[in-house]
Design an enzyme around this catalytic site. Structure first.
Site, PDB file in Angstrom:
ATOM      1  N   LYS A  60       0.893  -0.958  -0.192  1.00  0.00           N
ATOM      2  CA  LYS A  60      -0.347  -0.313  -0.002  1.00  0.00           C
ATOM      3  C   LYS A  60       0.819   1.094  -0.296  1.00  0.00           C
ATOM      4  O   LYS A  60       0.428   2.525  -0.735  1.00  0.00           O
ATOM      5  CB  LYS A  60      -0.901   0.232   0.986  1.00  0.00           C
ATOM      6  CG  LYS A  60      -1.737   1.334   1.632  1.00  0.00           C
ATOM      7  CD  LYS A  60      -2.677   1.136   2.684  1.00  0.00           C
ATOM      8  CE  LYS A  60      -2.770   2.721   3.470  1.00  0.00           C
ATOM      9  NZ  LYS A  60      -1.975   3.555   3.557  1.00  0.00           N
ATOM     10  N   ARG A 100      -4.799  10.845   3.144  1.00  0.00           N
ATOM     11  CA  ARG A 100      -3.713  11.095   3.455  1.00  0.00           C
ATOM     12  C   ARG A 100      -2.474  11.324   2.549  1.00  0.00           C
ATOM     13  O   ARG A 100      -1.061  11.960   2.050  1.00  0.00           O
ATOM     14  CB  ARG A 100      -2.529  10.541   4.835  1.00  0.00           C
ATOM     15  CG  ARG A 100      -1.899  11.498   5.322  1.00  0.00           C
ATOM     16  CD  ARG A 100      -1.157  11.653   6.633  1.00  0.00           C
ATOM     17  NE  ARG A 100       0.050  11.399   7.310  1.00  0.00           N
ATOM     18  CZ  ARG A 100       0.432  12.744   7.616  1.00  0.00           C
ATOM     19  NH1 ARG A 100      -0.731  13.307   7.781  1.00  0.00           N
ATOM     20  NH2 ARG A 100       0.496  13.760   7.888  1.00  0.00           N
ATOM     21  N   ASP A 140      -5.008   7.961   9.078  1.00  0.00           N
ATOM     22  CA  ASP A 140      -5.445   7.561  10.515  1.00  0.00           C
ATOM     23  C   ASP A 140      -5.708   8.773  11.486  1.00  0.00           C
ATOM     24  O   ASP A 140      -4.715   9.465  11.634  1.00  0.00           O
ATOM     25  CB  ASP A 140      -4.316   6.035  10.353  1.00  0.00           C
ATOM     26  CG  ASP A 140      -4.583   5.345   9.704  1.00  0.00           C
ATOM     27  OD1 ASP A 140      -5.809   5.018   9.293  1.00  0.00           O
ATOM     28  OD2 ASP A 140      -3.895   4.192   9.736  1.00  0.00           O
ATOM     29  N   ASP A 178       3.844   0.805  11.585  1.00  0.00           N
ATOM     30  CA  ASP A 178       2.633   0.384  11.085  1.00  0.00           C
ATOM     31  C   ASP A 178       2.754  -1.097  11.624  1.00  0.00           C
ATOM     32  O   ASP A 178       1.247  -1.644  11.603  1.00  0.00           O
ATOM     33  CB  ASP A 178       2.464   0.015   9.768  1.00  0.00           C
ATOM     34  CG  ASP A 178       1.974   1.523   8.923  1.00  0.00           C
ATOM     35  OD1 ASP A 178       1.722   2.071   9.937  1.00  0.00           O
ATOM     36  OD2 ASP A 178       2.582   1.666   8.351  1.00  0.00           O
ATOM     37  N   MET A 230       6.224   6.724  17.937  1.00  0.00           N
ATOM     38  CA  MET A 230       6.323   8.226  16.647  1.00  0.00           C
ATOM     39  C   MET A 230       4.922   9.113  16.823  1.00  0.00           C
ATOM     40  O   MET A 230       4.312   9.813  16.261  1.00  0.00           O
ATOM     41  CB  MET A 230       6.587   7.109  15.281  1.00  0.00           C
ATOM     42  CG  MET A 230       7.750   6.854  15.196  1.00  0.00           C
ATOM     43  SD  MET A 230       7.731   6.095  13.218  1.00  0.00           S
ATOM     44  CE  MET A 230       7.870   7.048  12.305  1.00  0.00           C
TER      45      MET A 230
END
Length: 434
Positions: free
Chosen positions: A22, A97, A121, A319, A341
């Protein structure tokens, strides 16, 4: 709002092939704006974020042809810059985004770009400073309308420059690279992100005629060229989905083989799962996870509790921390999950606590997990997916739990995972979309 109805407690078995990455797809799709020639991209994932970006580019004037389910051709010959000022563009771009990365190509090719505050997100503060710092170092002028929440960059003339990025932002690095490849002179980017996504973007741009050196490192040197040509590019398998499948196999005691996994590009991910006690066999481009009910988390050499934390590549990608956290709930042992992060990405743990997990949320960035060692399964529950990665982590939790769970707001999962319900059902899962 769509939901998943999940019957948990089942062991899965079989082969599964990961979708195209992605994060890489969003970058290379934006890169087609750099050339008026045809660019063909293969192994595109069929997910909401990618499809929405392709639709946005079509409205911007890019000619898009579907050559197959996974392959598209793009031709950015007649770009309509006026579209960037429309309400429709603001609405569509603000919800995605990844579309922020159209700014670098548009600035390089046309000398100006406009963009609303990007969405995506809800995982905490995600500042854009790195993007605009890089544009300014190349000679662009940046303006932000705080009332309208709208960004504008323009330049009469761009010129290569040295820059030290304040953070190794992946999307920021991608945006600056795409602006620099058509900028006259030499651009040096220090503290650049060097994730596989960035490496793939650089390889694609070099195949189009760009001159980028240092690919794979955090020091990139770019010699600007006058124009780029078309190319053919194939997207890597999605390492986040691969990690999700490894975690799913461990949580459900399943026997799963991940095909076409591009194992040379996974970095530290397999090692991090092995530290969680998960065995796997890697051969060529396949990962085999044998059926196993219990796994023990390692400790550090001095016996202290293991810490799993994210870091810029080649460190562990943030992620996957949601998946590691869920996997830890059924491990033998304890682990500290440190999400450095993003300050809101661990807030979904309250849903796991409701399912019976033993988790202490220390602060917005850290959670301690005391594993249940598969002696007490998680309880089925009704929950809502807050973002892409937490959503798939909750799906993994539901698949391991005894009974029927409901997950609402699965559009978040669909943004990043292609037909995940159908693909897992082929392995023996029972997931119903309602």
């Amino acid at each position: 709002m769509n939901s998943f109805e999940v019957q948990g407690g089942l062991q899965l078995k079989g082969d599964i092939t990961p979708q195209g990455a992605k994060n890489e797809a969003l970058q290379v799709i934006c890169a087609v704006l750099l050339s008026p020639d045809e660019v063909i991209i293969d192994n595109l994932p069929d997910i909401l974020d990618v499809n929405n970006l392709i639709d946005l580019l079509q409205d911007l004037g890019v000619t898009v042809n579907r050559l197959s389910a996974k392959k598209c051709s793009f031709k950015a010959e007649n770009i309509k810059l006026d579209y960037l000022k429309t309400k429709e563009f603001r609405k569509r771009a603000a919800s995605l985004r990844g579309s922020i990365m159209i700014m670098g190509p548009l600035l390089a090719r046309f000398g100006k770009a406009y963009f609303p505050k990007p969405g995506g997100d809800k995982i905490g503060r995600r500042r854009m400073d790195t993007h605009f710092f890089g544009f300014e170092k190349l000679g662009a002028t940046f303006n932000f309308d705080s009332d309208d929440i709208f960004y504008t960059v323009h330049a009469e003339k761009l010129e290569g420059s040295y820059m030290l990025l304040d953070e190794a932002s992946v999307t920021g690095t991608a945006n600056i690279i795409m602006a620099a490849v058509l900028t006259p002179g030499k651009t040096v980017i220090y503290n650049a992100a060097c994730e596989p996504y960035i490496q793939q973007l650089c390889r694609m741009l070099n195949s189009m005629g760009a001159k980028i050196n240092g690919v794979g490192s955090n020091l990139l040197t770019i010699e600007g060229v006058k124009a780029l040509k078309g190319c053919k590019h194939r997207i890597l398998p999605d390492m986040i989905e691969i990690g999700s499948f490894i975690g799913l196999a461990a949580m459900t005691g399943s026997e799963i083989t991940i095909k076409d996994a591009a194992t040379d590009h996974l970095g530290i991910i397999p090692l991090a799962f092995r530290r969680m006690g998960i065995n796997m066999h890697i051969s060529k481009n396949e990962i085999y996870i044998p059926p196993k009910q219990k796994y023990t988390i390692e400790t550090f050499i001095d016996g202290s509790i293991m810490t799993i934390s994210d870091a810029p590549w080649p460190g562990l990608t943030p992620d996957l921390l949601s998946v590691f956290l869920v996997v830890a709930t059924q491990a033998n042992g304890s682990v500290l999950i440190h999400q450095k992060m993003f300050e809101s990405r661990l807030f979904f743990v309250d849903k796991l606590i409701d399912m019976g997990a033993r988790i202490i949320l220390c602060d917005p960035h850290r959670a301690t997990v005391i594993g249940l060692n598969h002696e007490t399964p998680l309880r089925a529950s009704v929950m809502t997916s807050p973002d892409i990665r937490a959503g798939v982590a909750l799906l993994i939790a539901a698949l391991s739990a005894k009974g029927k769970s409901i997950i609402h707001n699965i559009e978040q999962i669909d943004r990043g995972y292609e037909q995940i319900d159908q693909r897992l059902n082929q392995l023996g899962a029972k997931i119903k979309r309602i």
